[in-house]
Design a protein around this motif. Structure first.
Motif, PDB file in Angstrom:
ATOM      1  N   VAL A  40       0.839  -1.204   0.000  1.00 16.75           N
ATOM      2  CA  VAL A  40       0.000   0.000   0.000  1.00 16.75           C
ATOM      3  C   VAL A  40       0.874   1.253   0.000  1.00 16.75           C
ATOM      4  O   VAL A  40       0.601   2.217  -0.732  1.00 16.75           O
ATOM      5  CB  VAL A  40      -0.952   0.002   1.213  1.00 16.75           C
ATOM      6  N   ALA A  41       1.942   1.238   0.797  1.00 18.01           N
ATOM      7  CA  ALA A  41       2.841   2.401   0.855  1.00 18.01           C
ATOM      8  C   ALA A  41       3.494   2.657  -0.500  1.00 18.01           C
ATOM      9  O   ALA A  41       3.577   3.809  -0.955  1.00 18.01           O
ATOM     10  CB  ALA A  41       3.909   2.179   1.925  1.00 18.01           C
ATOM     11  N   ILE A  42       3.966   1.608  -1.159  1.00 16.25           N
ATOM     12  CA  ILE A  42       4.602   1.754  -2.468  1.00 16.25           C
ATOM     13  C   ILE A  42       3.613   2.323  -3.484  1.00 16.25           C
ATOM     14  O   ILE A  42       3.934   3.258  -4.235  1.00 16.25           O
ATOM     15  CB  ILE A  42       5.161   0.404  -2.959  1.00 16.25           C
ATOM     16  N   ALA A 228      10.644  12.252 -10.306  1.00 16.86           N
ATOM     17  CA  ALA A 228      11.691  11.284 -10.649  1.00 16.86           C
ATOM     18  C   ALA A 228      11.594  10.043  -9.773  1.00 16.86           C
ATOM     19  O   ALA A 228      11.108  10.088  -8.641  1.00 16.86           O
ATOM     20  CB  ALA A 228      13.065  11.936 -10.482  1.00 16.86           C
ATOM     21  N   ILE A 229      12.118   8.935 -10.284  1.00 20.82           N
ATOM     22  CA  ILE A 229      12.034   7.659  -9.590  1.00 20.82           C
ATOM     23  C   ILE A 229      12.762   7.695  -8.252  1.00 20.82           C
ATOM     24  O   ILE A 229      12.348   7.044  -7.283  1.00 20.82           O
ATOM     25  CB  ILE A 229      12.591   6.514 -10.486  1.00 20.82           C
ATOM     26  N   TRP A 230      13.856   8.464  -8.167  1.00 21.16           N
ATOM     27  CA  TRP A 230      14.594   8.516  -6.901  1.00 21.16           C
ATOM     28  C   TRP A 230      13.764   9.188  -5.812  1.00 21.16           C
ATOM     29  O   TRP A 230      13.858   8.823  -4.623  1.00 21.16           O
ATOM     30  CB  TRP A 230      15.946   9.219  -7.065  1.00 21.16           C
ATOM     31  N   LYS A 231      12.936  10.138  -6.225  1.00 23.85           N
ATOM     32  CA  LYS A 231      12.060  10.787  -5.252  1.00 23.85           C
ATOM     33  C   LYS A 231      10.979   9.816  -4.780  1.00 23.85           C
ATOM     34  O   LYS A 231      10.640   9.785  -3.579  1.00 23.85           O
ATOM     35  CB  LYS A 231      11.418  12.040  -5.865  1.00 23.85           C
ATOM     36  N   LYS A 232      10.446   9.025  -5.699  1.00 22.97           N
ATOM     37  CA  LYS A 232       9.435   8.042  -5.312  1.00 22.97           C
ATOM     38  C   LYS A 232      10.031   7.007  -4.355  1.00 22.97           C
ATOM     39  O   LYS A 232       9.391   6.607  -3.380  1.00 22.97           O
ATOM     40  CB  LYS A 232       8.886   7.342  -6.558  1.00 22.97           C
ATOM     41  N   THR A 233      11.261   6.581  -4.654  1.00 24.62           N
ATOM     42  CA  THR A 233      11.935   5.612  -3.791  1.00 24.62           C
ATOM     43  C   THR A 233      12.169   6.193  -2.401  1.00 24.62           C
ATOM     44  O   THR A 233      11.959   5.515  -1.379  1.00 24.62           O
ATOM     45  CB  THR A 233      13.287   5.200  -4.405  1.00 24.62           C
ATOM     46  N   LEU A 234      12.583   7.456  -2.358  1.00 25.21           N
ATOM     47  CA  LEU A 234      12.825   8.121  -1.082  1.00 25.21           C
ATOM     48  C   LEU A 234      11.533   8.235  -0.285  1.00 25.21           C
ATOM     49  O   LEU A 234      11.529   8.061   0.946  1.00 25.21           O
ATOM     50  CB  LEU A 234      13.426   9.509  -1.322  1.00 25.21           C
ATOM     51  N   ARG A 235      10.428   8.501  -0.962  1.00 26.20           N
ATOM     52  CA  ARG A 235       9.120   8.558  -0.295  1.00 26.20           C
ATOM     53  C   ARG A 235       8.812   7.245   0.409  1.00 26.20           C
ATOM     54  O   ARG A 235       8.393   7.229   1.567  1.00 26.20           O
ATOM     55  CB  ARG A 235       8.008   8.830  -1.318  1.00 26.20           C
ATOM     56  N   VAL A 236       9.014   6.151  -0.314  1.00 29.81           N
ATOM     57  CA  VAL A 236       8.707   4.830   0.244  1.00 29.81           C
ATOM     58  C   VAL A 236       9.587   4.539   1.448  1.00 29.81           C
ATOM     59  O   VAL A 236       9.099   4.068   2.491  1.00 29.81           O
ATOM     60  CB  VAL A 236       8.869   3.724  -0.825  1.00 29.81           C
ATOM     61  N   ALA A 272      -3.052   6.028  14.494  1.00 31.89           N
ATOM     62  CA  ALA A 272      -1.864   6.866  14.340  1.00 31.89           C
ATOM     63  C   ALA A 272      -0.966   6.338  13.233  1.00 31.89           C
ATOM     64  O   ALA A 272      -0.445   7.118  12.418  1.00 31.89           O
ATOM     65  CB  ALA A 272      -1.096   6.924  15.662  1.00 31.89           C
ATOM     66  N   LEU A 273      -0.775   5.029  13.180  1.00 31.37           N
ATOM     67  CA  LEU A 273       0.076   4.420  12.159  1.00 31.37           C
ATOM     68  C   LEU A 273      -0.392   4.768  10.758  1.00 31.37           C
ATOM     69  O   LEU A 273       0.390   5.234   9.911  1.00 31.37           O
ATOM     70  CB  LEU A 273       0.092   2.903  12.352  1.00 31.37           C
ATOM     71  N   VAL A 274      -1.667   4.548  10.489  1.00 38.76           N
ATOM     72  CA  VAL A 274      -2.203   4.786   9.147  1.00 38.76           C
ATOM     73  C   VAL A 274      -2.241   6.273   8.832  1.00 38.76           C
ATOM     74  O   VAL A 274      -1.914   6.694   7.711  1.00 38.76           O
ATOM     75  CB  VAL A 274      -3.611   4.159   9.001  1.00 38.76           C
ATOM     76  N   PHE A 275      -2.625   7.098   9.815  1.00 36.70           N
ATOM     77  CA  PHE A 275      -2.703   8.534   9.560  1.00 36.70           C
ATOM     78  C   PHE A 275      -1.324   9.120   9.267  1.00 36.70           C
ATOM     79  O   PHE A 275      -1.164   9.926   8.340  1.00 36.70           O
ATOM     80  CB  PHE A 275      -3.334   9.267  10.749  1.00 36.70           C
ATOM     81  N   VAL A 276      -0.323   8.710  10.034  1.00 37.05           N
ATOM     82  CA  VAL A 276       1.048   9.204   9.802  1.00 37.05           C
ATOM     83  C   VAL A 276       1.545   8.747   8.437  1.00 37.05           C
ATOM     84  O   VAL A 276       2.105   9.543   7.663  1.00 37.05           O
ATOM     85  CB  VAL A 276       1.995   8.720  10.918  1.00 37.05           C
ATOM     86  N   CYS A 277       1.342   7.458   8.130  1.00 41.95           N
ATOM     87  CA  CYS A 277       1.871   6.894   6.891  1.00 41.95           C
ATOM     88  C   CYS A 277       1.172   7.460   5.654  1.00 41.95           C
ATOM     89  O   CYS A 277       1.833   7.873   4.691  1.00 41.95           O
ATOM     90  CB  CYS A 277       1.735   5.378   6.928  1.00 41.95           C
ATOM     91  N   LEU A 278      -0.154   7.512   5.671  1.00 44.00           N
ATOM     92  CA  LEU A 278      -0.902   7.866   4.467  1.00 44.00           C
ATOM     93  C   LEU A 278      -1.426   9.297   4.451  1.00 44.00           C
ATOM     94  O   LEU A 278      -1.897   9.773   3.411  1.00 44.00           O
ATOM     95  CB  LEU A 278      -2.072   6.894   4.285  1.00 44.00           C
ATOM     96  N   GLY A 279      -1.333   9.976   5.579  1.00 43.48           N
ATOM     97  CA  GLY A 279      -1.796  11.358   5.647  1.00 43.48           C
ATOM     98  C   GLY A 279      -0.655  12.345   5.824  1.00 43.48           C
ATOM     99  O   GLY A 279      -0.417  13.210   4.982  1.00 43.48           O
ATOM    100  N   LEU A 280       0.078  12.198   6.927  1.00 40.63           N
ATOM    101  CA  LEU A 280       1.155  13.142   7.229  1.00 40.63           C
ATOM    102  C   LEU A 280       2.372  12.969   6.318  1.00 40.63           C
ATOM    103  O   LEU A 280       3.033  13.955   5.978  1.00 40.63           O
ATOM    104  CB  LEU A 280       1.582  13.000   8.688  1.00 40.63           C
TER     105      LEU A 280
END
Length: 290
Positions: A40-42, A228-236, A272-280
């Motif tokens: 889901v994060a990816i 760029a792909i490096w930014k997407k990788t850094l996000r993950v 908190a886990l989901v909100f931080v990961c998918l919101g914040l």
């Protein structure tokens, strides 16, 4: 469960060796929550949040009903009898029927196969679902009937969930209605709390967290997927690291001795886990221009 199922498990246990055990231990990981959260994060951070939302919602709802059935049926794990042993018992929490690992993997993998509409994907998905189901039996975590029902429910929730998701225009309302549908069960199981109820409260927290995250992300932090792909990788990498930090950090804070408070805190931890990961996290990525 049926007596012959325990006999099957006893015979299966005789087949164990280091190589086969290791193989099925890796296979069974396909049904664990970590892989689903990583997927889901990816998808959310790097490709398409709409697909991520769909998979996350359908899977969490499927597993929530799995938890409800488990907590009503209250069937102990097969190794609780002492007649067989379990490999990796730490992954065999909660009650036995139906299999959560099997239903989890069957749900999200079937949902993916439905959207891709490729025969080879469907074939591979079917084989992997069977292997995950077999791994739960082979490792002594479930009876055969647990995994059979888990497979059926997982596939059914994938088809029904996809259909309802496609037909519902306002996704936030859909998420909220399902949360309200689950609330009476969450309250009911609090009346006579049981430490084996914990998974249901985690899932309830995940769904509540999804509602908050979607609302926040759409208003303040819609992601750009043309970077760029490096930014997407850094996000993950950042997103997964923060998610694990929140998950384990909140877990260490759960020192409640009153079971009702501990279960409620589990729900809060996963909100908190989901909100931080998918919101914040998307908000942070936007501020950092990544």
């Amino acid at each position: 469960m049926f007596a012959f199922e325990l006999e099957i498990l006893k015979k299966t246990e005789l087949l164990r060796n280091d190589f086969i055990n290791s193989f099925f231990e890796y296979v069974t990981m396909l049904g664990e929550e970590v892989l689903m959260i990583l997927l889901v994060a990816i998808l959310w951070f790097a490709f398409d949040k709409r697909i991520a939302q769909r998979l996350f919602f359908i899977t969490v709802v499927s597993l929530s009903f799995n938890g409800i059935i488990k907590n009503i049926a209250k069937i102990p794990r097969p190794f609780a009898s002492g007649e067989i042993t379990c490999v990796r018992p730490d992954t065999a929490t909660g009650y036995s029927f139906p299999s959560g690992h099997t239903q989890n993997f069957a749900t999200w993998s079937t949902a993916v196969a439905i959207k891709l509409k490729k025969t080879w994907v469907s074939v591979i998905t079917g084989i992997l679902i069977l292997l995950v189901a077999l791994s739960r039996v082979f490792l002594g975590a479930h009876y055969p009937s647990d995994v059979i029902v888990g497979m059926i429910l997982g596939v059914a929730f994938a088809f029904i969930g996809n259909s309802i998701y496609d037909k519902t225009e306002d996704k936030s309302k859909l998420f909220t209605y399902v949360l309200l549908l689950l609330t009476p069960f969450v309250v009911f199981f609090m009346i006579k709390p049981d430490p084996l109820y914990a998974d249901l409260y985690k899932l309830y927290g995940m769904l509540a967290g999804l509602i908050l995250a979607v609302s926040f992300e759409e208003r303040f932090a819609s992601l750009d997927y043309t970077v760029a792909i490096w930014k997407k990788t850094l996000r993950v990498v950042i997103g997964v690291a923060l998610a694990l930090a929140v998950k384990e950090g909140f877990k260490a804070l759960n020192v409640f001795t009153v079971l009702q408070l501990s279960l409620a805190f589990d729900a809060i931890r996963y909100i908190a886990l989901v909100f931080v990961c998918l919101g914040l996290c998307p908000f942070l990525f936007k501020k950092l221009n990544i």
